[in-house]
Design a protein around this motif. Structure first.
Motif, PDB file in Angstrom:
ATOM      1  N   SER A 319      46.418  48.123  39.226  1.00 21.95           N
ATOM      2  CA  SER A 319      47.423  47.304  38.547  1.00 21.95           C
ATOM      3  C   SER A 319      46.944  45.883  38.287  1.00 21.95           C
ATOM      4  O   SER A 319      47.641  45.105  37.621  1.00 21.95           O
ATOM      5  CB  SER A 319      48.708  47.265  39.381  1.00 21.95           C
ATOM      6  N   VAL A 320      45.786  45.521  38.831  1.00 20.03           N
ATOM      7  CA  VAL A 320      45.174  44.219  38.553  1.00 20.03           C
ATOM      8  C   VAL A 320      43.709  44.466  38.201  1.00 20.03           C
ATOM      9  O   VAL A 320      43.155  45.528  38.466  1.00 20.03           O
ATOM     10  CB  VAL A 320      45.262  43.258  39.760  1.00 20.03           C
ATOM     11  N   THR A 321      43.069  43.470  37.620  1.00 16.69           N
ATOM     12  CA  THR A 321      41.667  43.591  37.246  1.00 16.69           C
ATOM     13  C   THR A 321      40.780  42.861  38.252  1.00 16.69           C
ATOM     14  O   THR A 321      41.246  41.981  39.003  1.00 16.69           O
ATOM     15  CB  THR A 321      41.425  42.998  35.847  1.00 16.69           C
ATOM     16  N   VAL A 322      39.503  43.200  38.251  1.00 14.69           N
ATOM     17  CA  VAL A 322      38.531  42.480  39.077  1.00 14.69           C
ATOM     18  C   VAL A 322      38.498  41.012  38.684  1.00 14.69           C
ATOM     19  O   VAL A 322      38.404  40.115  39.541  1.00 14.69           O
ATOM     20  CB  VAL A 322      37.132  43.115  38.938  1.00 14.69           C
ATOM     21  N   GLU A 323      38.589  40.738  37.388  1.00  9.81           N
ATOM     22  CA  GLU A 323      38.569  39.353  36.913  1.00  9.81           C
ATOM     23  C   GLU A 323      39.727  38.556  37.484  1.00  9.81           C
ATOM     24  O   GLU A 323      39.571  37.370  37.842  1.00  9.81           O
ATOM     25  CB  GLU A 323      38.621  39.324  35.382  1.00  9.81           C
ATOM     26  N   GLU A 324      40.892  39.183  37.589  1.00 10.85           N
ATOM     27  CA  GLU A 324      42.044  38.482  38.170  1.00 10.85           C
ATOM     28  C   GLU A 324      41.838  38.228  39.661  1.00 10.85           C
ATOM     29  O   GLU A 324      42.156  37.146  40.167  1.00 10.85           O
ATOM     30  CB  GLU A 324      43.313  39.303  37.940  1.00 10.85           C
ATOM     31  N   LEU A 325      41.287  39.209  40.356  1.00 10.90           N
ATOM     32  CA  LEU A 325      41.048  39.037  41.794  1.00 10.90           C
ATOM     33  C   LEU A 325      40.019  37.951  42.071  1.00 10.90           C
ATOM     34  O   LEU A 325      40.075  37.291  43.124  1.00 10.90           O
ATOM     35  CB  LEU A 325      40.585  40.362  42.402  1.00 10.90           C
ATOM     36  N   LEU A 326      39.073  37.761  41.165  1.00 11.53           N
ATOM     37  CA  LEU A 326      38.003  36.781  41.368  1.00 11.53           C
ATOM     38  C   LEU A 326      38.206  35.495  40.572  1.00 11.53           C
ATOM     39  O   LEU A 326      37.310  34.654  40.518  1.00 11.53           O
ATOM     40  CB  LEU A 326      36.656  37.396  40.990  1.00 11.53           C
ATOM     41  N   SER A 327      39.378  35.317  39.984  1.00  6.26           N
ATOM     42  CA  SER A 327      39.610  34.128  39.164  1.00  6.26           C
ATOM     43  C   SER A 327      39.627  32.858  40.023  1.00  6.26           C
ATOM     44  O   SER A 327      39.985  32.884  41.203  1.00  6.26           O
ATOM     45  CB  SER A 327      40.930  34.245  38.401  1.00  6.26           C
ATOM     46  N   GLU A 328      39.248  31.744  39.400  1.00  2.00           N
ATOM     47  CA  GLU A 328      39.232  30.463  40.114  1.00  2.00           C
ATOM     48  C   GLU A 328      40.636  30.089  40.578  1.00  2.00           C
ATOM     49  O   GLU A 328      40.831  29.589  41.694  1.00  2.00           O
ATOM     50  CB  GLU A 328      38.674  29.365  39.196  1.00  2.00           C
ATOM     51  N   GLU A 329      41.625  30.324  39.722  1.00  2.00           N
ATOM     52  CA  GLU A 329      43.000  29.951  40.052  1.00  2.00           C
ATOM     53  C   GLU A 329      43.507  30.728  41.262  1.00  2.00           C
ATOM     54  O   GLU A 329      44.071  30.153  42.204  1.00  2.00           O
ATOM     55  CB  GLU A 329      43.904  30.217  38.846  1.00  2.00           C
ATOM     56  N   TYR A 330      43.283  32.041  41.245  1.00  2.00           N
ATOM     57  CA  TYR A 330      43.769  32.853  42.364  1.00  2.00           C
ATOM     58  C   TYR A 330      43.002  32.542  43.642  1.00  2.00           C
ATOM     59  O   TYR A 330      43.589  32.453  44.722  1.00  2.00           O
ATOM     60  CB  TYR A 330      43.651  34.341  42.028  1.00  2.00           C
ATOM     61  N   THR A 331      41.688  32.341  43.526  1.00  2.00           N
ATOM     62  CA  THR A 331      40.891  32.003  44.704  1.00  2.00           C
ATOM     63  C   THR A 331      41.390  30.715  45.339  1.00  2.00           C
ATOM     64  O   THR A 331      41.497  30.608  46.569  1.00  2.00           O
ATOM     65  CB  THR A 331      39.408  31.864  44.316  1.00  2.00           C
ATOM     66  N   ALA A 332      41.687  29.723  44.509  1.00  2.00           N
ATOM     67  CA  ALA A 332      42.168  28.436  45.030  1.00  2.00           C
ATOM     68  C   ALA A 332      43.488  28.606  45.779  1.00  2.00           C
ATOM     69  O   ALA A 332      43.705  27.992  46.836  1.00  2.00           O
ATOM     70  CB  ALA A 332      42.329  27.442  43.890  1.00  2.00           C
ATOM     71  N   LYS A 333      44.378  29.450  45.248  1.00  2.00           N
ATOM     72  CA  LYS A 333      45.658  29.694  45.921  1.00  2.00           C
ATOM     73  C   LYS A 333      45.444  30.360  47.280  1.00  2.00           C
ATOM     74  O   LYS A 333      46.102  30.004  48.261  1.00  2.00           O
ATOM     75  CB  LYS A 333      46.548  30.581  45.043  1.00  2.00           C
ATOM     76  N   ARG A 334      44.538  31.320  47.338  1.00  2.00           N
ATOM     77  CA  ARG A 334      44.286  32.009  48.604  1.00  2.00           C
ATOM     78  C   ARG A 334      43.623  31.067  49.607  1.00  2.00           C
ATOM     79  O   ARG A 334      43.930  31.097  50.806  1.00  2.00           O
ATOM     80  CB  ARG A 334      43.408  33.238  48.365  1.00  2.00           C
ATOM     81  N   ARG A 335      42.728  30.208  49.127  1.00  2.00           N
ATOM     82  CA  ARG A 335      42.040  29.271  50.020  1.00  2.00           C
ATOM     83  C   ARG A 335      43.031  28.324  50.690  1.00  2.00           C
ATOM     84  O   ARG A 335      42.875  27.950  51.870  1.00  2.00           O
ATOM     85  CB  ARG A 335      40.992  28.485  49.235  1.00  2.00           C
ATOM     86  N   LEU A 336      44.064  27.924  49.970  1.00  2.00           N
ATOM     87  CA  LEU A 336      45.060  26.995  50.525  1.00  2.00           C
ATOM     88  C   LEU A 336      45.844  27.602  51.687  1.00  2.00           C
ATOM     89  O   LEU A 336      46.475  26.881  52.464  1.00  2.00           O
ATOM     90  CB  LEU A 336      46.032  26.556  49.427  1.00  2.00           C
ATOM     91  N   LEU A 337      45.814  28.941  51.804  1.00  2.00           N
ATOM     92  CA  LEU A 337      46.536  29.613  52.893  1.00  2.00           C
ATOM     93  C   LEU A 337      45.800  29.523  54.231  1.00  2.00           C
ATOM     94  O   LEU A 337      46.354  29.881  55.269  1.00  2.00           O
ATOM     95  CB  LEU A 337      46.760  31.083  52.533  1.00  2.00           C
ATOM     96  N   ILE A 338      44.551  29.064  54.218  1.00  2.00           N
ATOM     97  CA  ILE A 338      43.787  28.951  55.461  1.00  2.00           C
ATOM     98  C   ILE A 338      44.143  27.648  56.163  1.00  2.00           C
ATOM     99  O   ILE A 338      43.859  26.556  55.664  1.00  2.00           O
ATOM    100  CB  ILE A 338      42.267  29.019  55.187  1.00  2.00           C
ATOM    101  N   GLY A 339      44.793  27.791  57.317  1.00  2.00           N
ATOM    102  CA  GLY A 339      45.173  26.632  58.112  1.00  2.00           C
ATOM    103  C   GLY A 339      44.383  26.565  59.401  1.00  2.00           C
ATOM    104  O   GLY A 339      43.302  27.147  59.521  1.00  2.00           O
ATOM    105  N   ASP A 340      44.926  25.888  60.394  1.00  2.00           N
ATOM    106  CA  ASP A 340      44.228  25.714  61.672  1.00  2.00           C
ATOM    107  C   ASP A 340      44.501  26.844  62.657  1.00  2.00           C
ATOM    108  O   ASP A 340      43.830  26.945  63.677  1.00  2.00           O
ATOM    109  CB  ASP A 340      44.653  24.386  62.325  1.00  2.00           C
TER     110      ASP A 340
END
Length: 535
Positions: A319-340
């Motif tokens: 239901s999603v593409t590889v390009e969407e999973l590896l997009s800069e926008e999506y990667t940035a959103k996932r990175r922000l979820l990493i806390g302490d």
């Protein structure tokens, strides 16, 4: 690429291996020698990879077989090619049929999880496209080992004994009799140093070689598979085998600190390794043993894995593409979820914004990263009588949830765990790498690549170094050599750290890098019977 780093963590320390004319790295010394034999006979790295892969079905049947799948990344003439030789589910299988018979989840053993095997087709496709020698020559070493027998290495014997004990308790139907006749002819698993051979296996390999795989999919071997399936109520039929074709695919990649890391696209889960590395590329890492380094690695791995488990499937069903999973926008959103603190990850929505591995190389510049598997050890527990063909159980990865991308359906490829890796820089090959072992594989890829690029380890150091594995929730398994101070700091951040005595569960890898002079530098797995054959 720094080949001179000297950071060791694994107790079974080995030296890095160099060679000029050719190299084969894999988990079995005899298989590595088979590949080298083919190189010396005038074959190229592709021929050597096929020879090694076929030999591994004989000398390491605990992890792969003729009835499994394989994937490969092939570097030749300055270009990287991808081969997906995994099979589809039978035409006649369906979720409704299974549920009507009382099955509520995909079983591990028997006919239901058996998909069309792709391994023989993969050998034939590689040979036809890039090989130099006929398949009869390339499969000769494997046929010889199957005919004459070989002495079991310690780790293969260990895995064989475990499988025998498990199967003795769980496999009760007559359809499993031929597994015990083939792999436990003395009424037990063979022991370290004992000789095991299979004349049926040898005959089957010979027919595959003589017919370039046709006998398996459209000849007498296909007839035997069909007959055995019908006899025991299986879904696999000759028409499913006849429809099989290995698929040449475009490899996927991300750039990580100036290097391009390549994987096979779905249905394999190599994209998970790329997602994790892309998240991690937003951080700087100076010290491998710093708590922030390991914590961020773990959190990025979790985020990538839950997305992979939700979305990776047969590409036609995703239901999603590889390009969407590896997009800069999506990667940035996932990175922000990493806390302490340690988290319990949940999948995001990118649309909103038992396996063997081998690596080969030759002086012409060809390099191959190849992986082959029956899955979960010996696979389904089924062996086609009089053939030595042990069938895999790759369909176990399907879900019976009709709303899931990876839901079981006719003529569909399942989520696949086997992933070969490849590294390039400035459009030049650095080389093949891989870490086998089910859901450890993308985690092993991330750790080996970071050991190489971020922490400047040579191939052997990168494999020797301690490993961790996320297994769900906040649970992290670590090796006995994992630093105690890091374990305590991770616990303080909320991670559930579980030491593992069995290091085989942490994956088994191989690496071959090539420097600017064309010299090969290889590393092999210390956690198993790994070997490098150089020329």
């Amino acid at each position: 690429m720094n080949y001179d780093a000297t950071v060791y963590h694994f107790p079974s320390r080995r030296n890095v291996v160099y060679a000029k004319k050719g190299m084969v790295a894999t988990g079995q010394p005899m298989a590595a020698q088979a590949g080298l034999e083919i190189l010396r006979a005038g074959g190229n790295a592709i021929d050597a990879a096929i020879a090694t892969a076929a030999c591994l079905t004989v000398v390491e049947p605990t992890s792969n077989g003729i009835g499994g799948d394989n994937f490969a990344l092939v570097w030749t003439k300055g270009e990287l090619h991808g081969l997906n030789s995994s099979g589809k589910s039978p035409k006649s299988i369906a979720i409704e049929k299974l549920k009507e018979s009382g099955i509520i989840e995909m079983p591990k053993h028997g006919w239901i999880p058996v998909t069309v095997p792709g391994a023989p087709g993969g050998w034939a496709a590689l040979s036809k496209e890039f090989g130099k020698l006929p398949l009869t020559d390339v499969l000769a070493p494997a046929i010889r080992y199957a005919t004459e027998g070989y002495a079991l290495t310690p780790n293969v014997a260990k895995l064989w004994e475990k499988a025998y004990k498990d199967f003795k308790m769980t496999l009760k139907g007559t359809e499993f009799d031929s597994w015990f006749e083939t792999f436990a002819p003395k009424g037990r698993a063979p022991r370290p140093g004992e000789t095991w051979k299979s004349l049926d296996h040898a005959k089957t390999l010979k027919r595959i070689a003589e017919t370039n795989g046709e006998a398996f999919y459209r000849g007498e071997l296909a007839d035997k598979i069909d007959a055995f399936s019908q006899k025991h109520g299986g879904y696999l039929r000759r028409e499913d085998l006849e429809a099989f074709e290995s698929e040449w695919v475009k490899p996927i990649n991300i750039n990580y600190r100036g290097y391009d890391v390549w994987e096979i696209p779905p249905n394999g889960h190599g994209v998970i390794a790329l997602m994790a590395l892309k998240i991690l590329s937003g951080f700087e890492f100076k010290d491998r043993e710093h708590i922030d380094t390991v914590h961020r690695q773990l959190e990025a791995m979790k985020l990538a894995f839950v997305d992979g488990q939700k979305y990776v499937a047969d590409p036609k069903a995703m239901s999603v593409t590889v390009e969407e999973l590896l997009s800069e926008e999506y990667t940035a959103k996932r990175r922000l979820l990493i806390g302490d603190e340690a988290s319990v990850p949940i999948p995001g929505d990118p649309t909103a914004g038992g396996t063997v591995y081998l690596a080969t190389a030759d002086e012409e510049g060809n390099m191959v990263s190849m992986i082959q598997s029956n899955y979960m050890g010996f696979g389904s527990g089924l062996v086609i009588p009089e053939t030595g063909i042990a069938l895999h159980n790759r369909g176990h990865n399907f879900t019976l949830d009709i709303n899931h991308d990876n839901a079981l359906a006719p003529n569909k490829k399942p989520y696949h765990t086997i992933i070969p890796g490849f590294l390039t820089k400035d459009n030049k090959a650095v080389g093949p790498f891989g870490v086998m072992g089910g859901f450890m594989q993308p985690q092993g890829h991330v750790q080996v690549i970071m050991n190489t690029i971020d922490f400047h380890m040579n191939p052997q150091d990168a494999l020797d170094a301690y490993r961790w594995q996320w297994v769900g929730g906040k649970k992290i398994e670590v090796e006995p050599c994992f630093p105690n101070h890091l374990a305590l700091q991770l616990v303080a951040k909320g991670h559930d750290i579980v030491p593992q005595v069995d290091t085989l569960s942490m994956g088994r890898g191989q690496i071959i890098w090539r420097n600017e002079e064309g010299t090969f530098c290889g590393g092999t797995e210390p956690r198993t019977d790994g070997a490098i054959a150089g020329w």
